[in-house]
Design a protein around this motif. Structure first.
Motif, mmCIF file in Angstrom:
data_model
loop_
_atom_site.group_PDB
_atom_site.id
_atom_site.type_symbol
_atom_site.label_atom_id
_atom_site.label_comp_id
_atom_site.label_asym_id
_atom_site.label_seq_id
_atom_site.Cartn_x
_atom_site.Cartn_y
_atom_site.Cartn_z
ATOM 1 N N ASP A 273 5.516 -19.540 -21.490
ATOM 2 C CA ASP A 273 4.759 -18.303 -21.649
ATOM 3 C C ASP A 273 4.737 -17.546 -20.686
ATOM 4 O O ASP A 273 4.678 -16.168 -20.913
ATOM 5 N N SER A 274 4.547 -17.567 -19.575
ATOM 6 C CA SER A 274 4.333 -16.808 -18.372
ATOM 7 C C SER A 274 5.779 -15.856 -18.392
ATOM 8 O O SER A 274 5.656 -14.643 -18.077
ATOM 9 N N SER A 275 6.526 -16.351 -18.467
ATOM 10 C CA SER A 275 7.886 -15.479 -18.618
ATOM 11 C C SER A 275 8.051 -14.614 -19.427
ATOM 12 O O SER A 275 8.458 -13.391 -19.374
ATOM 13 N N LEU A 276 7.621 -15.182 -20.871
ATOM 14 C CA LEU A 276 7.547 -14.264 -22.030
ATOM 15 C C LEU A 276 6.669 -13.151 -21.874
ATOM 16 O O LEU A 276 6.928 -12.217 -22.308
ATOM 17 N N GLN A 277 5.627 -13.436 -21.278
ATOM 18 C CA GLN A 277 4.741 -12.186 -20.764
ATOM 19 C C GLN A 277 5.144 -10.919 -19.981
ATOM 20 O O GLN A 277 5.120 -9.962 -20.233
ATOM 21 N N VAL A 278 5.926 -11.539 -18.954
ATOM 22 C CA VAL A 278 6.695 -10.892 -18.179
ATOM 23 C C VAL A 278 7.824 -9.974 -18.754
ATOM 24 O O VAL A 278 8.150 -8.870 -18.759
ATOM 25 N N TYR A 279 8.423 -10.676 -19.590
ATOM 26 C CA TYR A 279 9.774 -10.179 -20.344
ATOM 27 C C TYR A 279 8.889 -9.129 -21.289
ATOM 28 O O TYR A 279 9.629 -7.963 -21.530
ATOM 29 N N GLN A 280 7.885 -9.459 -21.844
ATOM 30 C CA GLN A 280 7.381 -8.271 -22.966
ATOM 31 C C GLN A 280 6.935 -7.244 -22.043
ATOM 32 O O GLN A 280 6.779 -6.127 -22.900
ATOM 33 N N ALA A 281 6.685 -7.440 -20.850
ATOM 34 C CA ALA A 281 5.762 -6.005 -20.206
ATOM 35 C C ALA A 281 6.976 -5.225 -19.512
ATOM 36 O O ALA A 281 6.924 -4.320 -18.831
ATOM 37 N N LEU A 282 8.299 -5.855 -19.453
ATOM 38 C CA LEU A 282 9.390 -5.342 -18.426
ATOM 39 C C LEU A 282 9.604 -4.009 -19.148
ATOM 40 O O LEU A 282 10.261 -3.911 -20.142
ATOM 41 N N GLU A 283 9.839 -2.937 -18.133
ATOM 42 C CA GLU A 283 10.295 -1.880 -18.731
ATOM 43 C C GLU A 283 11.742 -1.446 -18.430
ATOM 44 O O GLU A 283 12.280 -2.028 -17.634
ATOM 45 N N GLY A 284 12.171 -0.468 -18.885
ATOM 46 C CA GLY A 284 13.548 0.072 -18.726
ATOM 47 C C GLY A 284 14.725 -0.781 -19.680
ATOM 48 O O GLY A 284 14.027 -1.613 -20.330
ATOM 49 N N PRO A 285 15.970 -0.344 -19.357
ATOM 50 C CA PRO A 285 16.987 -1.061 -20.232
ATOM 51 C C PRO A 285 17.051 -2.500 -20.082
ATOM 52 O O PRO A 285 17.317 -3.077 -21.037
ATOM 53 N N LEU A 286 16.688 -3.132 -19.006
ATOM 54 C CA LEU A 286 16.954 -4.487 -18.660
ATOM 55 C C LEU A 286 15.698 -5.150 -19.465
ATOM 56 O O LEU A 286 15.975 -6.110 -20.576
#
Ligand code: SF4
Length: 309
Positions: A33-46
Motif C-alpha cells: 500500500d505505501s509504495s502504491l501511494q508513492v507511485y500514485q503521487a510520483l510526478e514526471g515520466p518515471l
C-alpha cells in the motif's frame, strides 16, 4: 524489538547484471500500500511509466510482467531501471526485502538471506567458519521472550552445535540428531516431491533423474569438499525452519524436514559427482531451486511435513 542476522549479512550485495537467475524474472511482484501511494503521487515520466506498469485487476496491485515473466523495469543488462532513474528508495517492499526472510518471536525477529538468491547462496555456502548469528538491531539485555521461546532457542542452539561438530563426519553428526535406523529415506519421498506444485521445470526434471539413477546416489560417498557447504546448508535449514515449531508444535517433523532436504541436495550432488559434473556453482544452483520451489510455498512445505508425521 531485537533483530538477529547471520554473520556476513552486512556484506551481502545483489549480483545485479551478473545474476544468472534474477529474482526480477518469473515471480509475481505485488505492490504494498505505501509504495502504491508513492507511485500514485510520483510526478514526471518515471511516475507515468510506473503507473502504466501496474496491474490493478487482481486481488493485489502488482507489476504487469513482460514476455518471459520479466519485471517491466528489468533491463537487458540485468540492472533495474527504477533504481537507476529513481533510486533504491522507490522499490516496493517485496523488491527492497528480497532475498530476506524473517521469523517473528514475541521480542525478537530473526532475519536471514534466502538460498533462492544466487548471491546469498554463494555467500552462505562458501563460508568456512561455522554459521553464527548476531544482534543487528536492539539490545540483547532487553530481550523479552516467553519461556517457551527461550526453551526453543536453547534446543535449536543444541541442534546447531551438534551439526557443527567438525571432529565428526557430517553423516555421524546427523545420526546423533536422529539415529540412522529411524531416519526417513529420500527414495520414499521422491514421488511426493515430484507431485508438488513447481515453478521451474528444472526441479521435477532433477528429481525424476534421481528416480531413474538410484545407484548413483543411494549410499554414495560425497566428495569431501562438500562437508562444510552441506553443514552450512543444514545450519541454515535449522535456523530458518525450526522456529515454525513454536506455532505448529512440529519439532520432530521440522527436524525431519531439514534432514530430508539435506539428503535431497546431497543426492543431487552425488548423482552429478558420479557424472563428473559436480562443482560449487551446481551446489548453489540446487539450493536455489530447492529454496524457490519449497521455501516460497507454505503448501509444499506443509505437504512434506504432513507426510513426515
Ligand atoms: S536473485 Fe539475488 S543476486 Fe540475483 S538479482 Fe535477485 S537479489 Fe540480486
Amino acid at each position: 524489538m531485537n533483530v538477529y542476522v547471520p554473520d556476513g549479512y552486512e556484506q551481502f550485495s545483489c549480483l545485479m547484471g551478473a545474476c544468472r537467475h534474477s529474482c526480477c524474472k518469473g515471480w509475481e511482484i505485488d505492490i504494498d500500500d505505501s509504495s502504491l501511494q508513492v507511485y500514485q503521487a510520483l510526478e514526471g515520466p518515471l511516475g507515468e511509466r510506473i503507473r502504466k506498469s501496474i496491474d490493478t485487476d487482481g486481488e493485489n496491485p502488482c507489476f504487469r510482467l513482460q514476455a518471459g515473466d520479466r519485471c517491466p523495469f528489468l533491463r537487458e543488462d540485468g540492472l533495474c531501471d527504477m533504481i537507476l532513474e529513481g533510486g533504491e528508495g522507490l522499490l516496493c517492499q517485496i523488491c527492497a526485502d528480497h532475498p530476506r526472510y524473517r521469523n517473528f518471536y514475541s521480542g525478537r525477529v530473526e532475519m536471514g538471506l534466502g538460498l533462492c538468491c544466487e548471491g546469498a547462496g554463494r555467500m552462505l555456502l562458501s563460508r568456512q567458519a561455522p554459521a553464527a548469528w548476531h544482534l543487528f538491531e536492539g539490545e540483547e539485555t532487553k530481550e523479552d521472550l516467553t519461556e517457551e521461546e527461550r526453551d526453543f532457542l536453547c534446543w535449536r542452539g543444541e541442534m546447531i552445535a551438534l551439526i557443527q561438530r567438525r571432529d565428526l563426519p557430517l553423516f555421524q553428526r546427523v545420526n546423533r540428531i536422529i539415529p540412522e535406523e529411524e531416519q526417513d529415506h529420500l527414495w520414499d519421498y521422491l514421488p511426493l516431491l515430484m507431485g508438488l506444485e513447481h515453478m521451474e521445470d528444472a526441479w521435477p526434471d532433477l528429481l525424476s533423474d534421481l528416480q531413474r539413477h538410484p545407484r548413483d546416489w543411494q549410499g554414495a560417498a560425497l566428495p569431501e569438499w562438500l562437508e562444510i557447504p552441506l553443514e552450512q546448508l543444514l545450519s541454515y535449514l535449522f535456523y530458518r525452519h525450526l522456529p515454525g515449531a513454536l506455532w505448529d508444535g512440529r519439532e520432530e517433523g521440522r527436524i525431519r524436514y531439514c534432514l530430508l532436504m539435506l539428503q535431497l541436495i546431497g543426492a543431487l550432488c552425488a548423482r552429478h559427482a558420479a557424472q563428473g559434473e559436480m562443482d560449487f556453482s551446481r551446489l548453489v544452483e540446487f539450493c536455489r531451486l530447492y529454496s524457490g520451489e519449497m521455501e516460497y510455498s507454505d503448501e509444499n512445505i506443509d505437504c512434506v511435513l504432513d507426510a513426515l508425521e
